[in-house]
Design a protein around this motif. Structure first.
Motif, PDB file in Angstrom:
ATOM      1  N   GLU A  44       0.825  -1.212   0.000  1.00 48.12           N
ATOM      2  CA  GLU A  44       0.000   0.000   0.000  1.00 48.12           C
ATOM      3  C   GLU A  44       0.857   1.259   0.000  1.00 48.12           C
ATOM      4  O   GLU A  44       0.565   2.213  -0.746  1.00 48.12           O
ATOM      5  CB  GLU A  44      -0.946  -0.023   1.196  1.00 48.12           C
ATOM      6  CG  GLU A  44      -2.037  -1.078   1.075  1.00 48.12           C
ATOM      7  CD  GLU A  44      -2.975  -1.098   2.271  1.00 48.12           C
ATOM      8  OE1 GLU A  44      -2.738  -0.314   3.217  1.00 48.12           O
ATOM      9  OE2 GLU A  44      -3.940  -1.885   2.259  1.00 48.12           O
ATOM     10  N   GLN A  45       1.915   1.269   0.806  1.00 44.96           N
ATOM     11  CA  GLN A  45       2.749   2.472   0.821  1.00 44.96           C
ATOM     12  C   GLN A  45       3.534   2.615  -0.478  1.00 44.96           C
ATOM     13  O   GLN A  45       3.776   3.729  -0.951  1.00 44.96           O
ATOM     14  CB  GLN A  45       3.664   2.490   2.062  1.00 44.96           C
ATOM     15  CG  GLN A  45       4.693   1.371   2.174  1.00 44.96           C
ATOM     16  CD  GLN A  45       6.031   1.704   1.541  1.00 44.96           C
ATOM     17  OE1 GLN A  45       6.240   2.824   1.071  1.00 44.96           O
ATOM     18  NE2 GLN A  45       6.939   0.732   1.549  1.00 44.96           N
ATOM     19  N   LEU A  46       3.940   1.496  -1.076  1.00 44.05           N
ATOM     20  CA  LEU A  46       4.643   1.551  -2.362  1.00 44.05           C
ATOM     21  C   LEU A  46       3.744   2.124  -3.450  1.00 44.05           C
ATOM     22  O   LEU A  46       4.160   2.993  -4.223  1.00 44.05           O
ATOM     23  CB  LEU A  46       5.103   0.149  -2.760  1.00 44.05           C
ATOM     24  CG  LEU A  46       6.414  -0.366  -2.166  1.00 44.05           C
ATOM     25  CD1 LEU A  46       6.535  -1.859  -2.382  1.00 44.05           C
ATOM     26  CD2 LEU A  46       7.599   0.364  -2.784  1.00 44.05           C
ATOM     27  N   VAL A  47       2.507   1.649  -3.506  1.00 45.84           N
ATOM     28  CA  VAL A  47       1.577   2.129  -4.516  1.00 45.84           C
ATOM     29  C   VAL A  47       1.278   3.613  -4.315  1.00 45.84           C
ATOM     30  O   VAL A  47       1.265   4.399  -5.272  1.00 45.84           O
ATOM     31  CB  VAL A  47       0.278   1.298  -4.485  1.00 45.84           C
ATOM     32  CG1 VAL A  47      -0.783   1.915  -5.390  1.00 45.84           C
ATOM     33  CG2 VAL A  47       0.562  -0.143  -4.900  1.00 45.84           C
ATOM     34  N   SER A  54      20.581  -2.315  -0.313  1.00 43.52           N
ATOM     35  CA  SER A  54      19.468  -2.880   0.454  1.00 43.52           C
ATOM     36  C   SER A  54      18.169  -2.515  -0.251  1.00 43.52           C
ATOM     37  O   SER A  54      18.141  -1.681  -1.156  1.00 43.52           O
ATOM     38  CB  SER A  54      19.466  -2.347   1.890  1.00 43.52           C
ATOM     39  OG  SER A  54      19.310  -0.933   1.900  1.00 43.52           O
ATOM     40  N   PHE A  55      17.095  -3.142   0.176  1.00 42.65           N
ATOM     41  CA  PHE A  55      15.792  -2.912  -0.442  1.00 42.65           C
ATOM     42  C   PHE A  55      15.131  -1.728   0.240  1.00 42.65           C
ATOM     43  O   PHE A  55      14.285  -1.860   1.128  1.00 42.65           O
ATOM     44  CB  PHE A  55      14.940  -4.171  -0.346  1.00 42.65           C
ATOM     45  CG  PHE A  55      15.567  -5.376  -1.021  1.00 42.65           C
ATOM     46  CD1 PHE A  55      16.062  -5.284  -2.313  1.00 42.65           C
ATOM     47  CD2 PHE A  55      15.675  -6.581  -0.360  1.00 42.65           C
ATOM     48  CE1 PHE A  55      16.643  -6.371  -2.940  1.00 42.65           C
ATOM     49  CE2 PHE A  55      16.250  -7.685  -0.978  1.00 42.65           C
ATOM     50  CZ  PHE A  55      16.736  -7.584  -2.269  1.00 42.65           C
ATOM     51  N   VAL A  56      15.508  -0.549  -0.209  1.00 40.78           N
ATOM     52  CA  VAL A  56      15.181   0.679   0.511  1.00 40.78           C
ATOM     53  C   VAL A  56      13.722   1.091   0.394  1.00 40.78           C
ATOM     54  O   VAL A  56      13.260   1.951   1.146  1.00 40.78           O
ATOM     55  CB  VAL A  56      16.091   1.836   0.024  1.00 40.78           C
ATOM     56  CG1 VAL A  56      17.538   1.574   0.391  1.00 40.78           C
ATOM     57  CG2 VAL A  56      15.948   2.041  -1.486  1.00 40.78           C
ATOM     58  N   ASN A  57      12.976   0.513  -0.546  1.00 41.31           N
ATOM     59  CA  ASN A  57      11.580   0.924  -0.714  1.00 41.31           C
ATOM     60  C   ASN A  57      10.612   0.170   0.174  1.00 41.31           C
ATOM     61  O   ASN A  57       9.412   0.463   0.170  1.00 41.31           O
ATOM     62  CB  ASN A  57      11.167   0.772  -2.183  1.00 41.31           C
ATOM     63  CG  ASN A  57      11.717   1.895  -3.039  1.00 41.31           C
ATOM     64  OD1 ASN A  57      11.527   3.067  -2.742  1.00 41.31           O
ATOM     65  ND2 ASN A  57      12.426   1.536  -4.092  1.00 41.31           N
ATOM     66  N   LEU A  58      11.114  -0.786   0.940  1.00 40.03           N
ATOM     67  CA  LEU A  58      10.222  -1.528   1.833  1.00 40.03           C
ATOM     68  C   LEU A  58       9.688  -0.645   2.952  1.00 40.03           C
ATOM     69  O   LEU A  58       8.604  -0.887   3.483  1.00 40.03           O
ATOM     70  CB  LEU A  58      10.952  -2.737   2.422  1.00 40.03           C
ATOM     71  CG  LEU A  58      11.344  -3.831   1.419  1.00 40.03           C
ATOM     72  CD1 LEU A  58      12.047  -4.965   2.129  1.00 40.03           C
ATOM     73  CD2 LEU A  58      10.117  -4.345   0.670  1.00 40.03           C
TER      74      LEU A  58
END
Length: 380
Positions: free
Chosen positions: A136-139, A201-205
């Motif tokens: 949800e936050q990514l979208v 690192s997976f910074v968009n999580l």
């Protein structure tokens, strides 16, 4: 001298430590699906038509109201930052310069806001993990940043068994073996880049840059620990979050294609994840005709997995694909020369496609069709 994608692959192998190259280049189990993707494309023959006016060959197409300079783009690729620091940004810049789309992976190593190129056509790929709040936050952020489409990837209910990665001990947290350390010592340029920019690192999580994501969550994304409760009815949840074209990536079955049409999906990406998921899956080029027939022109059908030449792209277009997305070739370019390398790969594909279309007697992408494929040409 690099004359083709395979030349870029050769130099990428030299530039990268083995565990990094294997992560990019490898596939699931025996890697038969990977070989089918390229092999089935090779076995398709193109049939030229002659005495056509091809003085001006136009590669451009319209997709969702936007004009692309060529009928291909860069597929979502995770862990670009392991190949080259700022790899996601470089790939996006290369695509923008070429006038083609770039799809940012959920597993990117740069904040989606930092990757967004205002002048470019960029889409956001979405993995839905067990905690749907992450999606949800990514979208929400992708909408605010101006990404043009959302690409839901659905072929990762569980991660494929990628044996090269298992042999190399490639997981998070990464603990190198003595052999890996020795290999790293033979790649000082790559090591220096990592030392300067830090481990990716997976910074968009995490929604905010300051918050960061836990090591456990990062490991879960690398292992593709996804929400297996996602079903067709879940698309309504995504539609409530996203305003714009919604595509589903990872479909191979014509029944799924028909269901996508019924559910009001805006586009399909025929994909087997580059052979990295189900090793027994068919090649995408062999699955494409049935999917195209199933949708009956109701929505655009895109395709990825195995495309290495402009002539490969022409074959997919002749079979009804709207456009092709390439993954590994772009990463090979990044490994060799960063943004310049990725741009070089895209230019190479454009030149090859233009030459192929000229030889086929097709001045526009719309001129390509099944009549350019030799019926029954499957034996090389």
């Amino acid at each position: 001298m690099r004359l083709n994608v395979e030349d870029y692959r050769r130099d990428a192998r030299s530039a990268l430590p083995r565990f990094v190259f294997d992560y990019v280049d490898g596939a699931a189990e025996d890697e038969r699906c990977l070989r089918r993707n390229t092999g089935d494309l090779e076995r398709l023959h193109l049939l030229p038509t002659c005495l056509r006016d091809t003085r001006d060959v136009d590669l451009s197409i319209d997709v969702f109201g936007r004009r692309w300079a060529a009928p291909f783009g860069i597929a979502p690729i995770g862990f670009n930052g392991l190949v080259r620091p700022r790899g996601d940004v470089m790939a996006a810049q290369a695509a923008t310069a070429a006038g083609v789309p770039f799809v940012l992976s959920t597993a990117s190593n740069a904040r989606l806001e930092a990757v967004r190129q205002p002048a470019g056509e960029q889409w956001m790929q979405l993995y839905v993990m067990t905690d749907r709040a992450i999606a949800e936050q990514l979208v929400r952020r992708a909408q605010q940043a101006g990404y043009g489409a959302l690409v839901l990837t659905v072929d990762v209910a569980v991660s494929g068994y990628r044996e090269r990665d298992v042999r190399n001990g490639f997981k998070l947290p990464f603990r190198p073996t003595l052999a890996t350390l020795a290999d790293l010592a033979r790649h000082p340029r790559w090591l220096l880049g990592m030392a300067r920019h830090g481990s990716p690192s997976f910074v968009n999580l995490a929604e905010s840059e300051d918050a960061g994501a836990s090591a456990q969550l990062q490991a879960a994304l690398l292992a593709r620990a996804m929400d297996r409760s996602m079903v067709w009815d879940s698309l309504a949840w995504l539609r409530s979050l996203w305003r714009g074209p919604l595509l589903i990536k990872g479909l191979l079955h014509p029944d799924d294609a028909r269901e996508a049409v019924r559910r009001g999906v805006d586009g399909i990406v025929v994909s087997n994840h580059g052979g990295r998921q189900l090793d027994a899956a068919p090649s995408t080029i062999s699955a494409l005709p049935a999917v195209v027939d199933a949708v009956g022109g109701a929505l655009p059908v895109f395709i990825d997995s195995g495309f290495r030449r402009g002539s490969d792209i022409a074959k997919a277009l002749a079979l009804g694909a709207r456009a092709v997305f390439v993954g590994r070739p772009a990463v090979y370019g990044l490994a060799c020369d960063g943004e310049r390398g990725a741009r070089g790969v895209l230019q190479l594909l454009a030149d090859e496609l233009a030459r192929t279309m000229t030889l086929l007697g097709a001045a526009r992408v719309e001129d390509l069709g099944p009549h350019h494929l030799l019926s029954g040409a499957r034996n090389g």
